[in-house]
Design a protein around this motif. Structure first.
Motif, PDB file in Angstrom:
ATOM      1  N   ALA A 364      44.217  68.446 -17.664  1.00 31.76           N
ATOM      2  CA  ALA A 364      42.892  68.160 -17.114  1.00 31.76           C
ATOM      3  C   ALA A 364      41.820  69.004 -17.799  1.00 31.76           C
ATOM      4  O   ALA A 364      40.756  68.496 -18.178  1.00 31.76           O
ATOM      5  N   ASN A 365      42.088  70.288 -17.991  1.00 33.16           N
ATOM      6  CA  ASN A 365      41.105  71.206 -18.562  1.00 33.16           C
ATOM      7  C   ASN A 365      40.708  70.799 -19.970  1.00 33.16           C
ATOM      8  O   ASN A 365      39.519  70.635 -20.287  1.00 33.16           O
ATOM      9  N   SER A 366      41.694  70.643 -20.849  1.00 34.87           N
ATOM     10  CA  SER A 366      41.379  70.345 -22.248  1.00 34.87           C
ATOM     11  C   SER A 366      40.736  68.971 -22.398  1.00 34.87           C
ATOM     12  O   SER A 366      39.805  68.791 -23.186  1.00 34.87           O
ATOM     13  N   SER A 367      41.202  67.993 -21.636  1.00 36.50           N
ATOM     14  CA  SER A 367      40.642  66.649 -21.749  1.00 36.50           C
ATOM     15  C   SER A 367      39.198  66.593 -21.268  1.00 36.50           C
ATOM     16  O   SER A 367      38.355  65.948 -21.882  1.00 36.50           O
ATOM     17  N   VAL A 368      38.913  67.275 -20.163  1.00 38.69           N
ATOM     18  CA  VAL A 368      37.546  67.305 -19.647  1.00 38.69           C
ATOM     19  C   VAL A 368      36.621  67.998 -20.636  1.00 38.69           C
ATOM     20  O   VAL A 368      35.506  67.538 -20.915  1.00 38.69           O
ATOM     21  N   GLN A 369      37.066  69.117 -21.224  1.00 44.67           N
ATOM     22  CA  GLN A 369      36.228  69.814 -22.196  1.00 44.67           C
ATOM     23  C   GLN A 369      35.943  68.943 -23.417  1.00 44.67           C
ATOM     24  O   GLN A 369      34.808  68.871 -23.894  1.00 44.67           O
ATOM     25  N   LEU A 370      36.976  68.290 -23.943  1.00 47.29           N
ATOM     26  CA  LEU A 370      36.795  67.497 -25.152  1.00 47.29           C
ATOM     27  C   LEU A 370      35.932  66.265 -24.914  1.00 47.29           C
ATOM     28  O   LEU A 370      35.266  65.777 -25.833  1.00 47.29           O
ATOM     29  N   ALA A 371      35.938  65.745 -23.697  1.00 49.50           N
ATOM     30  CA  ALA A 371      35.153  64.549 -23.396  1.00 49.50           C
ATOM     31  C   ALA A 371      33.707  64.866 -23.032  1.00 49.50           C
ATOM     32  O   ALA A 371      32.913  63.954 -22.841  1.00 49.50           O
ATOM     33  N   THR A 372      33.358  66.153 -22.958  1.00 49.95           N
ATOM     34  CA  THR A 372      32.048  66.564 -22.461  1.00 49.95           C
ATOM     35  C   THR A 372      31.120  66.956 -23.600  1.00 49.95           C
ATOM     36  O   THR A 372      31.530  67.629 -24.553  1.00 49.95           O
ATOM     37  N   ASP A 373      29.869  66.552 -23.511  1.00 51.43           N
ATOM     38  CA  ASP A 373      28.849  66.978 -24.467  1.00 51.43           C
ATOM     39  C   ASP A 373      28.718  68.504 -24.423  1.00 51.43           C
ATOM     40  O   ASP A 373      28.697  69.091 -23.339  1.00 51.43           O
ATOM     41  N   PRO A 374      28.635  69.183 -25.587  1.00 50.17           N
ATOM     42  CA  PRO A 374      28.568  70.643 -25.590  1.00 50.17           C
ATOM     43  C   PRO A 374      27.436  71.214 -24.743  1.00 50.17           C
ATOM     44  O   PRO A 374      27.593  72.277 -24.135  1.00 50.17           O
ATOM     45  N   ALA A 375      26.296  70.536 -24.690  1.00 45.07           N
ATOM     46  CA  ALA A 375      25.171  71.042 -23.897  1.00 45.07           C
ATOM     47  C   ALA A 375      25.461  70.983 -22.402  1.00 45.07           C
ATOM     48  O   ALA A 375      24.787  71.651 -21.610  1.00 45.07           O
ATOM     49  N   MET A 376      26.449  70.191 -22.006  1.00 42.79           N
ATOM     50  CA  MET A 376      26.806  70.033 -20.599  1.00 42.79           C
ATOM     51  C   MET A 376      28.079  70.800 -20.237  1.00 42.79           C
ATOM     52  O   MET A 376      28.471  70.833 -19.070  1.00 42.79           O
ATOM     53  N   ARG A 377      28.742  71.396 -21.211  1.00 40.61           N
ATOM     54  CA  ARG A 377      30.092  71.905 -20.996  1.00 40.61           C
ATOM     55  C   ARG A 377      30.165  72.981 -19.920  1.00 40.61           C
ATOM     56  O   ARG A 377      31.089  73.004 -19.104  1.00 40.61           O
ATOM     57  N   GLY A 378      29.204  73.894 -19.889  1.00 41.75           N
ATOM     58  CA  GLY A 378      29.230  74.939 -18.868  1.00 41.75           C
ATOM     59  C   GLY A 378      29.140  74.357 -17.469  1.00 41.75           C
ATOM     60  O   GLY A 378      29.882  74.759 -16.561  1.00 41.75           O
ATOM     61  N   ARG A 379      28.234  73.384 -17.270  1.00 39.84           N
ATOM     62  CA  ARG A 379      28.067  72.787 -15.945  1.00 39.84           C
ATOM     63  C   ARG A 379      29.277  71.942 -15.547  1.00 39.84           C
ATOM     64  O   ARG A 379      29.728  71.976 -14.402  1.00 39.84           O
ATOM     65  N   VAL A 380      29.826  71.196 -16.510  1.00 38.52           N
ATOM     66  CA  VAL A 380      30.993  70.370 -16.192  1.00 38.52           C
ATOM     67  C   VAL A 380      32.194  71.252 -15.871  1.00 38.52           C
ATOM     68  O   VAL A 380      32.934  70.995 -14.912  1.00 38.52           O
ATOM     69  N   MET A 381      32.406  72.318 -16.654  1.00 40.10           N
ATOM     70  CA  MET A 381      33.549  73.185 -16.393  1.00 40.10           C
ATOM     71  C   MET A 381      33.361  73.984 -15.106  1.00 40.10           C
ATOM     72  O   MET A 381      34.342  74.322 -14.430  1.00 40.10           O
ATOM     73  N   SER A 382      32.118  74.283 -14.746  1.00 38.87           N
ATOM     74  CA  SER A 382      31.902  74.959 -13.461  1.00 38.87           C
ATOM     75  C   SER A 382      32.253  74.024 -12.307  1.00 38.87           C
ATOM     76  O   SER A 382      32.821  74.453 -11.298  1.00 38.87           O
ATOM     77  N   LEU A 383      31.934  72.723 -12.460  1.00 37.70           N
ATOM     78  CA  LEU A 383      32.329  71.761 -11.442  1.00 37.70           C
ATOM     79  C   LEU A 383      33.849  71.633 -11.387  1.00 37.70           C
ATOM     80  O   LEU A 383      34.449  71.594 -10.297  1.00 37.70           O
ATOM     81  N   PHE A 384      34.474  71.584 -12.556  1.00 35.66           N
ATOM     82  CA  PHE A 384      35.941  71.520 -12.621  1.00 35.66           C
ATOM     83  C   PHE A 384      36.560  72.714 -11.892  1.00 35.66           C
ATOM     84  O   PHE A 384      37.454  72.552 -11.054  1.00 35.66           O
ATOM     85  N   MET A 385      36.089  73.920 -12.203  1.00 34.93           N
ATOM     86  CA  MET A 385      36.664  75.118 -11.590  1.00 34.93           C
ATOM     87  C   MET A 385      36.276  75.231 -10.121  1.00 34.93           C
ATOM     88  O   MET A 385      37.045  75.749  -9.308  1.00 34.93           O
TER      89      MET A 385
END
Length: 466
Positions: A364-385
């Motif tokens: 889940a972690n690696s797939s979500v990161q790779l599918a996410t725009d870099p400018a959004m990555r911090g916000r998406v990973m914060s939602l994931f965590m």
């Protein structure tokens, strides 16, 4: 769900976006153009900055696991209650539930390396504070609660910053491998930390485990300071602005390849990962043993998790069917372990449980990161965590209460049943979105169960990821 460059699933992130522009990237780009190293289990370790990061993390992770074991056992010793252990766990993850998304906004706005220097220092200080209280004989259960909550506040910022900083150290090509090795790193420490903590608690008490954890954060701080800035792949720093939190939520809501993996890990994290509660209850109430046995059970689970991480590091794709399948097997194994008639059968089952749990997390972690725009990555990973860890304050007290009222076996069985049902539910939703249907064929020589395209199938990207 994205599986990265060169595969047939969702579009991979643009390497130019991850690397940025400018002369600072010339050495890295020139090296990449000159040499195309063969991928392997440890390919991301060819990056000097990542080697420094990984070395520091294995030291601090060992200390973190020592503190986790010592903290759980200290609370159980002070209160005699599995519910109190659940409250401690809940307090540590409550800030993630309350403020997790804001942590992602901060991680997107600030340079992540400097941010990590601050958060890692603060985490070390929490360990030293608990060590002083314990070694002086002044510790009370509310002290442990307070330290757990403060550590949770720091983690709100540390987690998204640390998760998204991985791509800045290795670039997009090695991101999946680095995420897997991070998990292997964490689980390697989990093999050592609980065993050392068990010996320390028995020999000299919990205080020294807390002290060593506090001192262990010196290693990642030194690693961060020694990194070469010219060899980083810095992501875009998002300027302060209104609506950035809502923007991140809208971005995830419009992406089935992001939102459904996050929903699944939310259920697993809330109900299926309450091992501090279950393991302490089984050791104390079912097997009538002590801290050494608790450390052994954690070590066995870590062995399975480490094996899962190393297997994940060799994979070149991360598909939705792997995530759903691992979640279903995880739940079934927890149910089986809850009914195990002997100690050693219970202990052995913790190994594949750890392997499946790690597979869920890494996939889940690696797939979500790779599918996410870099400018959004911090916000998406914060939602994931936030979903993965922030559900613990909701699940841990409930699971702790069930464990106290109905016994350790029923508590463990409940977590496994919820995890399995969540895997089935999310799997069916993804199959429907992806234009797939379940085909059952009981004829000899045929595949008995398979997902096949449904007539008029849509959403081809999700189908490819599945």
């Amino acid at each position: 769900m994205s599986t990265g460059p060169g595969t047939d699933s969702a579009p991979a992130p643009n390497p130019d976006n991850d690397r940025g522009t400018g002369a600072a990237h010339a050495p890295a780009e020139a090296a990449a153009a000159a040499v195309k190293p063969r991928k392997g289990t440890f390919s991301s370790l060819r990056n000097r900055n990542y080697r420094l990061f990984a070395t520091g993390q294995v030291v601090s992770n060992t200390g973190t696991w020592m503190q986790r074991i010592a903290q759980d056992w200290l609370v159980l010793s002070l209160t005699g209650s599995s519910a109190a252990v659940g409250i401690t766990t809940a307090l540590q993850f409550l800030p993630m539930l309350l403020f997790g998304l804001y942590g992602g906004v901060i991680a997107d706005r600030l340079p992540k390396r400097k941010l990590l220097l601050m958060t890692q220092s603060a985490m070390g200080l929490t360990g030293l504070a608990l060590a002083v209280l314990t070694l002086t004989g002044q510790v009370q259960v509310w002290h442990v609660y307070l330290v757990a909550f403060v550590l949770g506040l720091v983690t709100v910022v540390d987690n998204p910053a640390r998760q998204s900083f991985v791509s800045e150290m290795v670039g997009p090509d090695d991101l999946r491998n680095a995420v897997s090795l991070n998990s292997a790193n964490f689980q390697s420490a989990r093999l050592v930390g609980p065993a050392v903590a068990g010996v320390l608690i028995t020999a000299v008490g919990s205080g020294w485990a807390f002290m060593l954890n506090g001192l262990s954060f010196i290693a990642p701080i030194i690693g961060l300071l020694m990194m070469r800035s010219a060899e980083l792949y810095p992501g875009k720093v998002v300027p302060r602005g209104k609506g950035q939190l809502r923007e991140g939520l809208r971005y995830v809501a419009g992406r089935p390849d992001l939102i459904w993996p996050i929903v699944l890990v939310g259920f697993i994290g809330t109900f299926g990962f309450n091992f501090p509660i279950w393991l302490t209850a089984f050791v104390d109430k079912v097997y009538h043993s002590g801290a050494g046995t608790y450390g052994l059970l954690n070590t066995l689970m870590a062995a399975g998790s480490l094996a899962g991480a190393l297997l994940a590091a060799r994979r070149v794709t991360s598909r939705l069917r792997l995530l759903v399948g691992a979640a279903l097997l995880f739940g079934v194994l927890e149910i089986t372990a809850s009914l195990a008639p002997t100690f050693w059968l219970y202990a052995v089952l913790l190994v594949p449980i750890g392997m499946c749990g790690l597979t869920i997390n890494v996939t889940a972690n690696s797939s979500v990161q790779l599918a996410t725009d870099p400018a959004m990555r911090g916000r998406v990973m914060s939602l994931f965590m936030m979903v993965f860890m922030g559900g613990t304050p909701l699940g841990a007290p409930l699971v702790g209460w069930i464990t106290d009222e109905f016994g350790a076996r029923i508590g463990f069985l409940t977590g496994g049943a919820v995890s399995a049902l969540a895997a089935v539910g999310v799997g069916l939703v993804l199959a429907r979105i992806g234009g797939l249907r379940l085909k059952v064929d009981l004829r000899p020589g045929h595949q008995h169960v398979a997902l096949v395209p449904r007539e008029g199938a849509a959403h081809e990207r999700v189908a490819a990821a599945a």
